[in-house]
Design a protein around this motif. Structure first.
Motif, mmCIF file in Angstrom:
data_model
loop_
_atom_site.group_PDB
_atom_site.id
_atom_site.type_symbol
_atom_site.label_atom_id
_atom_site.label_comp_id
_atom_site.label_asym_id
_atom_site.label_seq_id
_atom_site.Cartn_x
_atom_site.Cartn_y
_atom_site.Cartn_z
ATOM 1 N N ASP A 105 0.854 -1.082 0.043
ATOM 2 C CA ASP A 105 -0.031 -0.153 -0.125
ATOM 3 C C ASP A 105 0.841 1.296 -0.011
ATOM 4 O OD1 ASP A 105 -2.144 1.261 -0.042
ATOM 5 O OD2 ASP A 105 -2.671 1.311 1.964
ATOM 6 N N PHE A 106 0.528 2.306 -0.604
ATOM 7 C CA PHE A 106 1.129 3.601 -0.513
ATOM 8 C C PHE A 106 0.358 4.883 -0.222
ATOM 9 C CE2 PHE A 106 3.373 7.067 -2.333
ATOM 10 C CZ PHE A 106 4.434 7.489 -1.551
ATOM 11 N N ASP A 107 0.462 5.627 0.401
ATOM 12 C CA ASP A 107 -0.488 6.664 0.771
ATOM 13 C C ASP A 107 0.254 7.845 0.147
ATOM 14 O OD1 ASP A 107 -1.948 8.985 1.626
ATOM 15 O OD2 ASP A 107 -2.670 8.175 3.316
ATOM 16 N N ASP A 108 -0.191 8.606 -1.038
ATOM 17 C CA ASP A 108 0.603 9.701 -1.501
ATOM 18 C C ASP A 108 0.347 10.924 -0.791
ATOM 19 O OD1 ASP A 108 -1.534 10.065 -3.031
ATOM 20 O OD2 ASP A 108 -0.859 9.535 -4.793
ATOM 21 N N THR A 109 -0.785 10.990 0.198
ATOM 22 C CA THR A 109 -0.637 12.168 0.694
ATOM 23 C C THR A 109 0.204 12.208 2.114
ATOM 24 O OG1 THR A 109 -2.645 11.267 2.052
ATOM 25 C CG2 THR A 109 -3.152 12.523 0.017
ATOM 26 N N THR A 110 0.358 11.170 2.609
ATOM 27 C CA THR A 110 1.239 11.090 3.907
ATOM 28 C C THR A 110 2.653 10.664 3.522
ATOM 29 O OG1 THR A 110 0.477 8.981 4.342
ATOM 30 C CG2 THR A 110 -0.801 10.780 5.437
ATOM 31 N N GLY A 111 2.781 9.851 2.366
ATOM 32 C CA GLY A 111 4.019 9.211 2.147
ATOM 33 C C GLY A 111 4.344 8.026 2.896
ATOM 34 N N VAL A 112 3.426 7.474 3.680
ATOM 35 C CA VAL A 112 3.575 6.148 4.325
ATOM 36 C C VAL A 112 3.209 4.745 3.284
ATOM 37 C CG1 VAL A 112 2.580 4.670 6.225
ATOM 38 C CG2 VAL A 112 2.842 7.171 6.477
ATOM 39 N N ILE A 113 4.172 4.117 3.052
ATOM 40 C CA ILE A 113 4.444 2.901 2.280
ATOM 41 C C ILE A 113 4.152 1.755 3.238
ATOM 42 C CG2 ILE A 113 6.810 2.796 2.362
ATOM 43 C CD1 ILE A 113 6.467 2.200 -0.517
ATOM 44 N N ARG A 114 3.360 0.710 3.049
ATOM 45 C CA ARG A 114 3.404 -0.597 3.595
ATOM 46 C C ARG A 114 3.937 -1.585 2.699
ATOM 47 N NH1 ARG A 114 -0.746 -4.435 4.660
ATOM 48 N NH2 ARG A 114 -2.241 -3.358 3.257
ATOM 49 N N VAL A 115 4.932 -2.348 3.389
ATOM 50 C CA VAL A 115 5.823 -3.375 2.638
ATOM 51 C C VAL A 115 5.830 -4.395 3.438
ATOM 52 C CG1 VAL A 115 6.929 -1.391 1.049
ATOM 53 C CG2 VAL A 115 7.815 -2.327 3.228
ATOM 54 N N GLU A 116 6.350 -5.687 2.508
ATOM 55 C CA GLU A 116 6.525 -6.806 3.283
ATOM 56 C C GLU A 116 7.983 -6.707 3.429
ATOM 57 O OE1 GLU A 116 3.790 -10.281 1.584
ATOM 58 O OE2 GLU A 116 5.427 -9.698 0.380
ATOM 59 N N ALA A 117 8.628 -7.688 4.577
ATOM 60 C CA ALA A 117 9.993 -7.544 4.952
ATOM 61 C C ALA A 117 10.955 -7.753 3.957
ATOM 62 C CB ALA A 117 10.218 -8.553 6.213
ATOM 63 N N GLY A 118 11.048 -8.426 2.866
ATOM 64 C CA GLY A 118 11.644 -8.882 2.060
ATOM 65 C C GLY A 118 11.970 -7.819 1.019
ATOM 66 N N THR A 119 11.297 -6.575 0.951
ATOM 67 C CA THR A 119 11.171 -5.701 0.061
ATOM 68 C C THR A 119 12.471 -4.880 0.063
ATOM 69 O OG1 THR A 119 8.646 -5.449 0.373
ATOM 70 C CG2 THR A 119 9.857 -3.548 -0.907
ATOM 71 N N ARG A 120 13.227 -4.843 -1.262
ATOM 72 C CA ARG A 120 14.449 -3.983 -1.151
ATOM 73 C C ARG A 120 14.241 -2.395 -1.088
ATOM 74 N NH1 ARG A 120 18.238 -7.352 -5.006
ATOM 75 N NH2 ARG A 120 17.491 -9.403 -4.719
ATOM 76 N N LEU A 121 15.230 -2.129 -0.404
ATOM 77 C CA LEU A 121 15.308 -0.460 -0.183
ATOM 78 C C LEU A 121 15.078 0.155 -1.404
ATOM 79 C CD1 LEU A 121 17.554 -0.435 2.819
ATOM 80 C CD2 LEU A 121 14.895 -0.244 2.879
#
Ligand SMILES: Cc1cc2nc3c(=O)[nH]c(=O)nc-3n(C[C@H](O)[C@H](O)[C@H](O)COP(=O)(O)OP(=O)(O)OC[C@H]3O[C@@H](n4cnc5c(N)ncnc54)[C@H](O)[C@@H]3O)c2cc1C
Length: 453
Positions: A105-121
């Motif tokens: 998920d990504f909220d482009d108004t707050t910049g909060v991104i939800r990711v799984e643990a193995g997601t690369r930076l």
């Protein structure tokens, strides 16, 4: 009765089990070989099996099986940690998160991104930048490192001069799986998160993250060269203090370190005998900053425009933080390094440097990175030292400690030997979420609880 390979195969499928000797060897190692001491201690440590679940449900089944059968579990992101953090000391399972790598998920108004643990930076930085946001900080291994590994084993990096390090608002919350037969999930935020940052995966399994991104800035890169480390440091300190001047990176390197940066040498960014400062500045600011450097006898030797940011054959961050050590070891494998915190005020830092120069002679080359935390500057030193024996390395550490310099020893795998570890919050989280002590056993020393008290 099923074998371990069969049991894991039944949970994650054939593609998620790595049972051949070569894979087990690779997944049982990280970048501990930067330390000659760790190299001799960890070379023979191996998992019994590597397993890579693809979903939280698969991971829960792996955890249940491991708990029921008393099998140690070591979590692994990309395995770029430097202290043997994800090397299993007591065999068991290495659980790699590389197949749990979705942006949820990504909220482009707050910049909060939800990711799984193995997601690369690198995935997160790219996803964010395309939408006007960027990581608050990231390690120089950002292209390959996983977010779970960064939170579990990292510290800070590029962006830390702007937004601090992992403890400074990088995370909104984390979802943690307990290492019990129930494998329950908990969403944690606030102070509870501190039990998991830089905890080497000893206190619970992080499965998901909500990360606070920062508004993106178009960054351009610049290299300034200086006749001495002193002038480079005085210039860098003034720039670091200038809060009106946006920057994502200030990285200082004493000669001969710049000579190790082959691509930068080939691009004409390095001049014989001179120190360099590697910078990321906001678009259009390089000329003004280069002008300011003139009074420190600095001159501009390399630039890359904002349009080429993260797109060229190399970027300047490839030479910073612990990538500096990597280039040094490529030039001569007898270089190794130390990590410590120098006084940030230039006169004090230069006095420390002079004393260490007298101690080491030409067996040291200074490399420092600026960090700002809560309005306070820190000077993170990743000095290169030309020593390979344990005694020599420990004499170098003892010298710094005698001088009041705090050292985060990169030549030990004990979490509690690192002043950056969380202490009590980690021990409390471990007691709660890994009551059997199956997660990465051996990484917290027996005396840790006593030390914390
Ligand atoms: C050349 C080089 C440069 C580097 N530069 C930097 C730098 O600038 N800044 C910095 O901070 N570090 C740096 N590092 C160290 C390292 O690359 C980073 O900290 C990186 O973010 C680690 O990510 P990883 O996925 O490789 O972690 P891994 O090495 O895979 O894991 C690190 C630790 O986290 C634990 N872990 C992994 N996933 C989980 C999970 N899901 N739940 C719980 N625990 C977990 C592991 O068990 C391990 O203890 C550098 C290393 C190298 C080799």
């Amino acid at each position: 009765m099923m074998t371990l390979v069969e049991a894991m195969g039944a949970i994650v499928g054939e593609k998620g089990v790595f049972a051949d000797a070569k894979s087990i060897g690779v997944f049982s190692k990280d970048a501990y070989y930067y330390s000659p001491v760790l190299k001799s201690l960890l070379g023979d440590k191996q998992a019994d099996l590597v397993v890579a679940p693809q979903t939280v449900e698969e991971l829960q089944q792996v955890v249940r099986y491991a708990v029921q059968n008393n099998i140690p579990v070591t979590l692994r992101g990309a395995g770029t940690g430097n202290y043997g953090q994800c090397v299993p000391l007591h065999g068991g399972l290495v659980v790699s998160t590389h197949r749990m790598n979705r942006i949820l998920d990504f909220d482009d108004t707050t910049g909060v991104i939800r990711v799984e643990a193995g997601t690369r930076l690198g995935q997160i930085e790219r996803h964010g930048r395309e939408r006007g946001w960027e990581l608050r900080c990231y390690p120089s291994t950002w292209a390959t490192a996983a977010v779970g590994g960064f939170v579990g084993g990292g510290f800070g990096g590029v962006g830390s001069i702007r937004n601090g390090v992992l403890w400074d608002g990088f995370l909104k919350n984390i979802t943690v799986m307990e290492m019990t037969a129930e494998a329950k999930l908990h969403q944690l935020e606030g102070h509870d998160i501190f039990g998991f940052i830089h905890a080497y995966g000893t206190s619970g399994i992080m499965v998901e993250f909500e990360i606070n991104l920062a508004p993106a800035v178009p960054w351009e890169e610049a290299v300034l060269s200086f006749p001495s480390y002193e002038s480079a440091l005085r210039f860098s300190h003034a720039l670091a203090l200038d809060t009106d001047e946006p920057k994502r990176l200030i990285s200082l390197h004493e000669w001969p370190i710049p000579s190790f940066f082959k691509p930068l040498v080939d691009a004409g960014g390095v001049e014989e005998g001179r120190a360099v400062v590697l910078l990321e500045l906001s678009q259009g600011r390089t000329a003004a900053i280069a002008e300011r450097a003139v009074s420190y006898s600095g001159k501009l030797t390399y630039t890359a425009p904002a349009g080429a940011y993260h797109k060229g054959k190399f970027c300047l961050t490839d030479f910073t933080w612990n990538h500096t050590t990597l280039w040094a070891m490529k030039a001569d494998p007898d270089w190794t390094y130390l990590q410590s915190a120098f006084r940030p005020e230039p006169d004090a830092a230069l006095a420390q440097i002079a004393e260490l120069r007298a101690f080491h002679g030409d067996k040291v080359a200074f490399h420092q990175e600026y960090i700002a935390r809560g309005g306070h500057l820190q000077l993170a030193a990743l000095d290169l030292i030309y020593y390979q024996t344990k005694d020599e390395i420990y004499a170098s550490i003892a010298k710094r400690e005698e001088m009041g310099i705090q050292v985060a020893d990169p030549h030990t795998y004990f979490l509690d030997a690192d002043p950056r570890w969380g202490g009590e919050p980690v021990l409390q989280a471990r007691a709660k979420y890994d009551p059997l002590g199956l997660l990465n056993p051996g990484k917290i020393s027996d005396g840790a609880a006593e030390k914390v008290r």
